[in-house]
Write a protein that holds these residues in place. Sequence first.
Motif, short mmCIF file in Angstrom:
data_model
loop_
_atom_site.label_atom_id
_atom_site.label_comp_id
_atom_site.label_asym_id
_atom_site.label_seq_id
_atom_site.Cartn_x
_atom_site.Cartn_y
_atom_site.Cartn_z
N SER A 32 19.39 -31.77 20.34
CA SER A 32 18.94 -30.76 21.29
C SER A 32 17.43 -30.60 21.27
O SER A 32 16.79 -30.49 22.32
CB SER A 32 19.59 -29.40 20.98
N LEU A 33 16.85 -30.61 20.08
CA LEU A 33 15.40 -30.49 19.95
C LEU A 33 14.71 -31.66 20.65
O LEU A 33 13.77 -31.47 21.44
CB LEU A 33 15.01 -30.45 18.47
N LEU A 34 15.18 -32.87 20.40
CA LEU A 34 14.58 -34.05 21.01
C LEU A 34 14.78 -34.06 22.52
O LEU A 34 13.90 -34.46 23.27
CB LEU A 34 15.14 -35.31 20.37
N ALA A 35 15.96 -33.60 22.97
CA ALA A 35 16.21 -33.55 24.41
C ALA A 35 15.24 -32.59 25.10
O ALA A 35 14.69 -32.91 26.17
CB ALA A 35 17.66 -33.11 24.68
N LEU A 36 15.01 -31.44 24.50
CA LEU A 36 14.05 -30.49 25.09
C LEU A 36 12.66 -31.10 25.18
O LEU A 36 11.99 -30.99 26.20
CB LEU A 36 14.00 -29.20 24.27
N LEU A 37 12.24 -31.74 24.10
CA LEU A 37 10.91 -32.34 24.11
C LEU A 37 10.82 -33.53 25.06
O LEU A 37 9.78 -33.79 25.65
CB LEU A 37 10.51 -32.76 22.70
N LEU A 38 11.92 -34.24 25.21
CA LEU A 38 11.93 -35.38 26.12
C LEU A 38 11.74 -34.92 27.56
O LEU A 38 10.95 -35.48 28.31
CB LEU A 38 13.24 -36.15 25.98
N TYR A 39 12.44 -33.86 27.94
CA TYR A 39 12.39 -33.41 29.33
C TYR A 39 11.24 -32.47 29.62
O TYR A 39 10.76 -32.40 30.74
CB TYR A 39 13.73 -32.81 29.72
N ASP A 40 10.76 -31.75 28.61
CA ASP A 40 9.63 -30.84 28.83
C ASP A 40 8.29 -31.47 28.44
O ASP A 40 7.25 -30.86 28.62
CB ASP A 40 9.82 -29.54 28.02
N GLU A 41 8.33 -32.66 27.85
CA GLU A 41 7.14 -33.39 27.38
C GLU A 41 6.54 -32.78 26.12
O GLU A 41 6.25 -33.49 25.18
CB GLU A 41 6.05 -33.48 28.47
N SER A 42 6.31 -31.47 26.10
CA SER A 42 5.76 -30.82 24.92
C SER A 42 6.14 -29.35 24.95
O SER A 42 6.50 -28.81 25.99
CB SER A 42 4.23 -30.97 24.88
N ALA A 43 6.06 -28.72 23.78
CA ALA A 43 6.39 -27.30 23.68
C ALA A 43 5.84 -26.77 22.37
O ALA A 43 5.53 -27.54 21.45
CB ALA A 43 7.90 -27.09 23.75
N THR A 44 5.76 -25.46 22.28
CA THR A 44 5.37 -24.82 21.02
C THR A 44 6.64 -24.57 20.20
O THR A 44 7.76 -24.62 20.74
CB THR A 44 4.67 -23.48 21.26
N ILE A 45 6.47 -24.28 18.93
CA ILE A 45 7.60 -23.96 18.06
C ILE A 45 8.34 -22.75 18.63
O ILE A 45 9.57 -22.75 18.70
CB ILE A 45 7.11 -23.64 16.62
N LYS A 46 7.59 -21.76 19.05
CA LYS A 46 8.20 -20.53 19.59
C LYS A 46 9.03 -20.82 20.85
O LYS A 46 10.14 -20.31 21.01
CB LYS A 46 7.11 -19.50 19.89
N GLU A 47 8.50 -21.66 21.73
CA GLU A 47 9.24 -22.03 22.95
C GLU A 47 10.51 -22.79 22.60
O GLU A 47 11.58 -22.53 23.18
CB GLU A 47 8.36 -22.88 23.87
N THR A 57 11.49 -20.29 12.25
CA THR A 57 11.34 -20.94 10.95
C THR A 57 12.22 -22.19 10.85
O THR A 57 11.82 -23.19 10.28
CB THR A 57 11.67 -19.98 9.79
N THR A 58 13.42 -22.12 11.43
CA THR A 58 14.32 -23.28 11.43
C THR A 58 13.71 -24.42 12.25
O THR A 58 13.71 -25.57 11.83
CB THR A 58 15.70 -22.89 11.98
N VAL A 59 13.19 -24.07 13.42
CA VAL A 59 12.56 -25.09 14.27
C VAL A 59 11.34 -25.66 13.56
O VAL A 59 11.12 -26.88 13.56
CB VAL A 59 12.17 -24.51 15.64
N SER A 60 10.57 -24.81 12.93
CA SER A 60 9.38 -25.27 12.22
C SER A 60 9.74 -26.26 11.11
O SER A 60 9.07 -27.28 10.94
CB SER A 60 8.64 -24.06 11.63
N LEU A 61 10.82 -25.98 10.39
CA LEU A 61 11.27 -26.91 9.35
C LEU A 61 11.71 -28.24 9.94
O LEU A 61 11.38 -29.31 9.41
CB LEU A 61 12.42 -26.29 8.55
N MET A 62 12.47 -28.19 11.06
CA MET A 62 12.91 -29.43 11.71
C MET A 62 11.71 -30.23 12.21
O MET A 62 11.65 -31.45 12.02
CB MET A 62 13.87 -29.11 12.87
N VAL A 63 10.77 -29.55 12.85
CA VAL A 63 9.59 -30.22 13.39
C VAL A 63 8.77 -30.81 12.26
O VAL A 63 8.28 -31.95 12.35
CB VAL A 63 8.75 -29.25 14.26
N GLY A 64 8.62 -30.06 11.16
CA GLY A 64 7.88 -30.58 10.01
C GLY A 64 8.50 -31.85 9.47
O GLY A 64 7.81 -32.84 9.20
N TRP A 99 18.61 -43.22 23.97
CA TRP A 99 19.69 -42.54 23.25
C TRP A 99 20.27 -41.40 24.07
O TRP A 99 21.48 -41.21 24.14
CB TRP A 99 19.12 -42.03 21.94
N LEU A 100 19.41 -40.65 24.74
CA LEU A 100 19.85 -39.47 25.48
C LEU A 100 20.18 -39.74 26.94
O LEU A 100 20.76 -38.90 27.62
CB LEU A 100 18.78 -38.38 25.39
#
Length: 141
Positions: A32-47, A57-64, A99-100
């Motif tokens: 889901s995280l990769l799909a959002l970034l694929l279709y939105d191109e970029s985003a902030t952790i909060k978005e 914090t969960t998103v931040s850990l995944m992104v890290g 993949w997606l």
Amino acid sequence: MILLMPRLMARSKRMPIPPQLQDFALTPRHLSLLALLLYDESATIKELAAQLQIASTTVSLMVGDLSRQGILERRDDERDRRRTIVTIADAHRAAIEGWLAAGADAWRTVFAPMSPAERALVIGALLAYERESMILTRQPD
């Protein structure tokens, strides 16, 4: 629906990870995280957290984790240095798109003959199911 939903979930979990991404220990939560970034191109952790409906914090850990592996890139927002912009690394974009693509293409095929109202009805029904299933499966304190 009782028979269909488990089949849909099982099928999505069986989507083979492309060979170039197999060494990265990607899981369905990354999808889901990769799909959002694929279709939105970029985003902030909060978005990303808001769209995924999980804690920042969960998103931040995944992104890290994905950034350390080189799958994602982080950069400071030029307009606000306190914000970090996340994107998919160019080296992995094609593999992630491939993949997606099957899932995205299937949804496009299903939704193509539908009117906007029919699409909204399908999405509304799925969202209502998600809400109800969360309520019914909530554990007592």
